[in-house]
Design an enzyme around this catalytic site. Sequence first.
Site, PDB file in Angstrom:
ATOM      1  N   ASP A 173      18.322 -20.852 111.345  1.00  0.00           N
ATOM      2  CA  ASP A 173      19.517 -21.123 110.773  1.00  0.00           C
ATOM      3  C   ASP A 173      19.482 -21.365 109.251  1.00  0.00           C
ATOM      4  O   ASP A 173      18.772 -21.980 108.536  1.00  0.00           O
ATOM      5  CB  ASP A 173      20.017 -22.547 111.471  1.00  0.00           C
ATOM      6  CG  ASP A 173      21.480 -22.796 111.265  1.00  0.00           C
ATOM      7  OD1 ASP A 173      22.344 -22.302 111.751  1.00  0.00           O
ATOM      8  OD2 ASP A 173      21.619 -23.913 110.615  1.00  0.00           O
ATOM      9  N   GLU A 227      19.214 -15.900 110.081  1.00  0.00           N
ATOM     10  CA  GLU A 227      20.573 -15.950 109.796  1.00  0.00           C
ATOM     11  C   GLU A 227      20.874 -16.097 108.411  1.00  0.00           C
ATOM     12  O   GLU A 227      20.626 -17.275 107.579  1.00  0.00           O
ATOM     13  CB  GLU A 227      21.262 -17.272 110.336  1.00  0.00           C
ATOM     14  CG  GLU A 227      22.527 -17.247 110.124  1.00  0.00           C
ATOM     15  CD  GLU A 227      23.464 -18.402 110.043  1.00  0.00           C
ATOM     16  OE1 GLU A 227      24.703 -18.511 110.327  1.00  0.00           O
ATOM     17  OE2 GLU A 227      22.890 -19.415 109.617  1.00  0.00           O
TER      18      GLU A 227
HETATM   19  C1  GLC Z   1      24.720 -21.679 110.855  1.00  0.00           C
HETATM   20  C2  GLC Z   1      25.266 -21.766 112.426  1.00  0.00           C
HETATM   21  C3  GLC Z   1      26.548 -22.671 112.321  1.00  0.00           C
HETATM   22  C4  GLC Z   1      26.114 -23.954 111.809  1.00  0.00           C
HETATM   23  C5  GLC Z   1      25.760 -23.672 110.333  1.00  0.00           C
HETATM   24  C6  GLC Z   1      25.286 -25.132 109.874  1.00  0.00           C
HETATM   25  O1  GLC Z   1      25.639 -21.014 110.045  1.00  0.00           O
HETATM   26  O2  GLC Z   1      25.344 -20.579 113.294  1.00  0.00           O
HETATM   27  O3  GLC Z   1      27.044 -22.837 113.681  1.00  0.00           O
HETATM   28  O4  GLC Z   1      27.512 -24.738 111.608  1.00  0.00           O
HETATM   29  O5  GLC Z   1      24.689 -23.022 110.280  1.00  0.00           O
HETATM   30  O6  GLC Z   1      24.051 -25.498 110.449  1.00  0.00           O
END
Ligand code: GLC
Length: 525
Positions: free
Chosen positions: A199, A258
């Site tokens: 994440d 991500e």
């Molecule tokens: C990422 C997740 C999202 C979350 C953010 C903070 O972007 O996909 O859902 O709110 O991180 O952890």
Amino acid sequence: MGQQWWRNAAIYQIYVRSFADSDGDGVGDLPGVRRRLSHIAELGMDAVWLTPFYASPMADGGYDVADYRMVDPLFGRLADAEGLIADAHWLGLRVIVDLVPNHTSSQHPWFAEALAAEPGSPARARYHFRDGVNGGPPNDWESMFGGPAWTQLPDGQWYLHLFDAAQPDLNWEHLDVHAEFENILRFWLGRGVDGIRIDVAHGLVKADGLPDARCTGQSGLLTTTAMPFFDQDGVHEIYRRWRKILDSYPGERIGVAEAWVPDADRLARYLRPDELHQAFNFHYTQAKWSATEFRTVIDDSLAAVAGVGAASTWVLSNHDIERHVTRFGGGRTGLRRARAAALLTMALPGSVYVYQGEELGLPEVTDLPEEVLADPKWERSGRAERGRDGCRVPIPWSGTTPPFGFGPSSAWLPQPTEWAALTVKAQRDDPGSTLSLYTAALRLRRGLPDGELTWLDSDADVLAFRREPGFTCTVNFGSAPVRLSRPGRLLLTSTEESELEQSEQTVTLPPNSAAWWTGDDTHAR
Ligand code: GLC
Ligand code: MG
């Protein structure tokens, strides 16, 4: 599956709290996922990615983790996670779990300790605590959910949170933080997971001295503009170390970033041979429904990953963005385009991510009542942005009234009554359904040639490409039918076959549709 399974894997994203509820509390849970895993196996997926199910006060749907080794009672117990991993493996599905290293929950023991400690004390050094400047926050950074990225404490100091105030950012210059996350990684790898989705992988390291960003609307600039809090070169050192850990386990365990970064080349840096295996292709999610936009993003993505010897991923939707049926116009047209986009996406070289419910053609739910909105974006934006709940509405499985088999009694977000027609049960035996299209496409996809993509000349509204030997994909983005030389024998189309007017030599592609073709070079242009 052979070596480097991830390079062309189809991976299904399970947003756990909205997938299936086993205990009647209206929230999806791990036993619920276990009961419904066969749906994913039957669909023909290779792996699942589970969003966070760890102990959390749920300020951000579980992306605020208070204990990284514990399953939140809302979702089950550790034994349920272990059972789920075993069931998935038995069904031939690999399992990727979410790791949230950029921030903890404000209820994590480290943060509690930091709050109880004096300004300047070592307990605060695991996070970013600073004194303010001229009575305001230490710099101009904004929370991705709206408002400033800093919150002031009664003792005067401020702490950094790039997301909600309940998600304080960790200081990745602190050795405890490195040691702890390496340990957490081993905890889950030791339980048999095949990969981790990281994440906010682009966020861990901040620019030296935390300089101002010197702009506003920062959360809207992530795919175009460099920011001092994201995509700093220092993050790569972390992933090089994690790669060694992943490689030290048997089987091919993967890391998926991500990473919201300004362009495809910056993204490819996460995929260098000694770093991570995959990164979500968010630029692909930003393409408007247009042949030129899709062609550009496909070319840029393929060129960038080729430069580092990696494979691309293709993503149309996830739990943070508006569902693509709605993004592409909504209603019947949006669904037609979404089905065409699915065939385009699954024909591309690389790995495809499918977000739960897209195989049912679910639209975004845009009219949720305000009182049910749970995304922290809603409050942090001063109720200007409704946030991401509209793509998180629980899955309709069966029956004619809510909660459509999602659970025994209720669903934490209300499902539209029209979803009676979109349940898994209603679609399973309908050959024209979106579920049937996904199932057929995923099955055929396994046999697609692995040749590179070469574009064919065609009409301005049409994308057509070949992959040797003998496969062609055509997509008509326009609103008028387009006639082409027939690329071969029809394998699959996103519309009804009767809509394609086929002769010996030509075919008419209906508006907003895609088709897959095989063989017979004599028909190629
Ligand atoms: C990422 C997740 C999202 C979350 C953010 C903070 O972007 O996909 O859902 O709110 O991180 O952890
Ligand atoms: Mg439940």
